[in-house]
Every structure is written in structure tokens, then in C-alpha cells.
Design a protein around this motif. Sequence first.
Motif, short mmCIF file in Angstrom:
data_model
loop_
_atom_site.label_atom_id
_atom_site.label_comp_id
_atom_site.label_asym_id
_atom_site.label_seq_id
_atom_site.Cartn_x
_atom_site.Cartn_y
_atom_site.Cartn_z
N GLY A 191 -81.78 -97.14 61.17
CA GLY A 191 -81.10 -98.14 61.96
C GLY A 191 -80.97 -97.82 63.43
O GLY A 191 -80.38 -98.59 64.19
N ARG A 192 -81.48 -96.68 63.84
CA ARG A 192 -81.44 -96.36 65.28
C ARG A 192 -82.81 -95.87 65.73
O ARG A 192 -83.59 -95.36 64.92
CB ARG A 192 -80.36 -95.31 65.60
N GLU A 193 -83.08 -96.03 66.99
CA GLU A 193 -84.36 -95.59 67.53
C GLU A 193 -84.29 -94.10 67.85
O GLU A 193 -83.38 -93.64 68.54
CB GLU A 193 -84.69 -96.38 68.80
N VAL A 194 -85.25 -93.37 67.32
CA VAL A 194 -85.31 -91.92 67.57
C VAL A 194 -86.20 -91.69 68.78
O VAL A 194 -87.38 -92.08 68.79
CB VAL A 194 -85.86 -91.17 66.34
N PRO A 195 -85.68 -91.06 69.85
CA PRO A 195 -86.49 -90.87 71.05
C PRO A 195 -87.64 -89.89 70.84
O PRO A 195 -87.60 -89.06 69.92
CB PRO A 195 -85.48 -90.33 72.07
N GLU A 196 -88.64 -89.99 71.68
CA GLU A 196 -89.75 -89.03 71.65
C GLU A 196 -89.23 -87.64 71.96
O GLU A 196 -88.43 -87.46 72.89
CB GLU A 196 -90.83 -89.43 72.66
N PRO A 197 -89.65 -86.64 71.21
CA PRO A 197 -89.15 -85.28 71.48
C PRO A 197 -89.79 -84.67 72.72
O PRO A 197 -91.01 -84.73 72.89
CB PRO A 197 -89.56 -84.51 70.23
N VAL A 198 -88.97 -84.13 73.59
CA VAL A 198 -89.47 -83.46 74.80
C VAL A 198 -88.69 -82.15 74.99
O VAL A 198 -87.52 -82.05 74.63
CB VAL A 198 -89.32 -84.33 76.07
N ALA A 199 -89.39 -81.17 75.55
CA ALA A 199 -88.73 -79.89 75.84
C ALA A 199 -87.77 -80.05 77.00
O ALA A 199 -88.05 -80.78 77.97
CB ALA A 199 -89.78 -78.83 76.15
N SER A 200 -86.65 -79.38 76.93
CA SER A 200 -85.65 -79.41 77.99
C SER A 200 -86.10 -78.57 79.18
O SER A 200 -86.37 -77.37 79.04
CB SER A 200 -84.32 -78.88 77.45
N ALA A 201 -86.18 -79.19 80.34
CA ALA A 201 -86.55 -78.46 81.56
C ALA A 201 -85.55 -77.36 81.86
O ALA A 201 -85.91 -76.26 82.30
CB ALA A 201 -86.67 -79.42 82.74
N GLU A 202 -84.26 -77.65 81.62
CA GLU A 202 -83.21 -76.64 81.88
C GLU A 202 -83.37 -75.44 80.95
O GLU A 202 -83.20 -74.29 81.37
CB GLU A 202 -81.82 -77.27 81.68
N LEU A 203 -83.74 -75.72 79.71
CA LEU A 203 -83.92 -74.62 78.75
C LEU A 203 -85.12 -73.75 79.13
O LEU A 203 -85.04 -72.52 79.11
CB LEU A 203 -84.07 -75.19 77.35
N LEU A 204 -86.22 -74.39 79.49
CA LEU A 204 -87.41 -73.62 79.88
C LEU A 204 -87.14 -72.77 81.12
O LEU A 204 -87.60 -71.63 81.22
CB LEU A 204 -88.59 -74.57 80.11
N GLU A 205 -86.37 -73.32 82.05
CA GLU A 205 -86.03 -72.56 83.26
C GLU A 205 -85.13 -71.38 82.91
O GLU A 205 -85.29 -70.27 83.44
CB GLU A 205 -85.33 -73.47 84.27
N ALA A 206 -84.18 -71.60 81.98
CA ALA A 206 -83.28 -70.52 81.57
C ALA A 206 -84.06 -69.39 80.92
O ALA A 206 -83.79 -68.19 81.16
CB ALA A 206 -82.22 -71.06 80.61
N LEU A 207 -85.04 -69.72 80.08
CA LEU A 207 -85.89 -68.69 79.48
C LEU A 207 -86.66 -67.93 80.55
O LEU A 207 -86.71 -66.69 80.54
CB LEU A 207 -86.87 -69.32 78.50
N ALA A 208 -87.26 -68.65 81.47
CA ALA A 208 -88.07 -68.02 82.51
C ALA A 208 -87.25 -67.08 83.37
O ALA A 208 -87.74 -66.04 83.83
CB ALA A 208 -88.74 -69.09 83.37
N GLU A 209 -85.99 -67.44 83.60
CA GLU A 209 -85.12 -66.62 84.45
C GLU A 209 -84.37 -65.55 83.66
O GLU A 209 -83.69 -64.70 84.27
CB GLU A 209 -84.14 -67.52 85.19
N GLY A 210 -84.45 -65.58 82.34
CA GLY A 210 -83.72 -64.61 81.53
C GLY A 210 -82.21 -64.79 81.63
O GLY A 210 -81.46 -63.83 81.51
N ASP A 211 -81.76 -66.03 81.81
CA ASP A 211 -80.35 -66.35 82.06
C ASP A 211 -79.69 -66.78 80.76
O ASP A 211 -79.88 -67.91 80.29
CB ASP A 211 -80.27 -67.47 83.11
#
Length: 297
Positions: A191-211
Motif C-alpha cells: 500500500g505504499r511506494e518503496v523508494p529506489e535504494p541509494v547509498a547515503s552520501a553522509e555515510l560514505l563520507e563518514a567511512l572515508a573519513e574514519g569518523d
Amino acid sequence: MSVRVRVPAKVNVQLAVGGARPDGFHDLANVFLAVGLYDEITVTPADELRVACSGPYAAQVPLDRTNLAARAALTLAQRRGLDPAVHIHIAKDIPVAGGMAGGSADGAGALLACDALWGTGASREELLEICAELGSDVPFSLVGGAALGIGRGEKLTALEVGGTFHWVFAMAEGGLSTPAVFREFDRMAQGREVPEPVASAELLEALAEGDADALAAAVSNDLQPAALSLFPELAQTLEAGREAGALAELVSGSGPTTAFLARDAEAAEKVAEALRASGTCRAVRVAAGPVAGATVL
């Protein structure tokens, strides 16, 4: 002669899930991090294909040809016209049916071990192709580190990680079936539209920075509501970890293992101690990542 391979568990720091596809699978944006809990796969020539398992979770591991390690040996042997007559021993330390890719790890480990034992000379691309045939998480178990998986999760892009992240894992009493969790996800999404899955830019940046703080603010798992619906007791474990000072808490993959991000190794030990005392889980493990994928020892 035998070949021994070590292969790590994983945690999904993001698991974005799209709607069900016509083939029954779901498109994913799956950010994997390999962590230092390992299975060891030893492959030895034998008169026929056999699987054995030892370790704390051995009783839960199938020893027939449905085991992903056996399927990996069969698939590689069929491609090369070989007799898959090997004894596969799994020293199991990754929880079974825990959302940490334990079965997938065994498939990747057995594939790499058989490739080395038989001297097939398979390319990395062919090994990854076989991994994708075996299951959506198997390719990442081969490569390790950190990666974004799209499609069913099998199409991988390596990710930069700028430091070490410290995790605590709480194992539940009992398991959860991944297909059952996806079915519950579909039921809850009706009954609801499920959005297309996308990677979080904030998460990828946090991984790259080791934060760790930034990563804690960005972790997510779209399967968590479905896992909690099927296994409501997990909410108590998540709360216990949060109260113990974890930076973030989430269900790992399809569960029922729960994962807690800690600021450093000392903080991880404190969270682990509190979880052990909470009575909300069966066992607790501490591990850090990223670590390398399947490796011949």
C-alpha cells in the motif's frame, strides 16, 4: 595436501531495500564492512565430496550439498570438468542465521580454497561470477574490506575507509530466515511506494573519513522493522546497547544479530560487558573492521 582459507563476517552499515522485483528479489544499496570474526575453511582431497564442521555453531550447519561451501566446490568443479572429491572442514566462529553472512563466508572460502587446491587458475572476475551465482552476499565475503553492493547486493564497488571502526555484536537466542524477513518487509510495505535504494552520501563520507560519530548518525537498515516484527525481543537488546553507551545500534542485515558501534576498543568492551549482564542476548562478541576478505593461509 590441503588448503586453508580464512574468511570474515560482515556488518551492513547501510541496507537500503527497494520494492520486490518480478523475479522475487529486491534491488539493494548495501554498504558492507568486513569485521574480524572468522570462519576457517580447510579443503583436502578425498574419495568423495564431504562437509564437516566444528565450533560453537556447528550443530546448526547443514552438512549436505545445500551447504554453500559444498555448492561452491560443485560449481567450480563443473566449470572445469573436475571431480569435486574433497573434504571440506568448516571451523565455524561466525554466528549461523545471524545476518553476518556466515554461510556466504563459507561459500567464498571454499571456492577460493578449491581454486587453490585444484590449480584451476580462475580469474578474480570468474570467482566473483561464481560467488554471485551462489548468493547475494558471497561476492563481498570474497573481497572483504568495505564495499557498496547494488543489484541484489552482488555488484560491488570498493569503498575507501579512513580508519578502524569498533563493533559489538549481540547474538540472539534463535535465528531468523532471510527470505522470511524479506517477506515481512514486503507485507509491511503493502500500500505504499518503496523508494529506489541509494547509498547515503553522509555515510560514505563518514567511512572515508574514519569518523565514528558521523557514521553513527548515518547507519540504517530498511529490514530492521521487519526483523523486529518477527523477533520483537530484539528491541530489548537494542535498548540495552544504547543505554550502555553505544554510538549507534541496529539489526545486522536480516538479523537476528544486533550490532553496536562504539567509539573505540575500550568503549566496545564496556558495551559488551553491559550487554552480557543485560540478559537480553545469548552471547556477545567484539570485532573491528574493515578487514581483508577471503585469504589463503
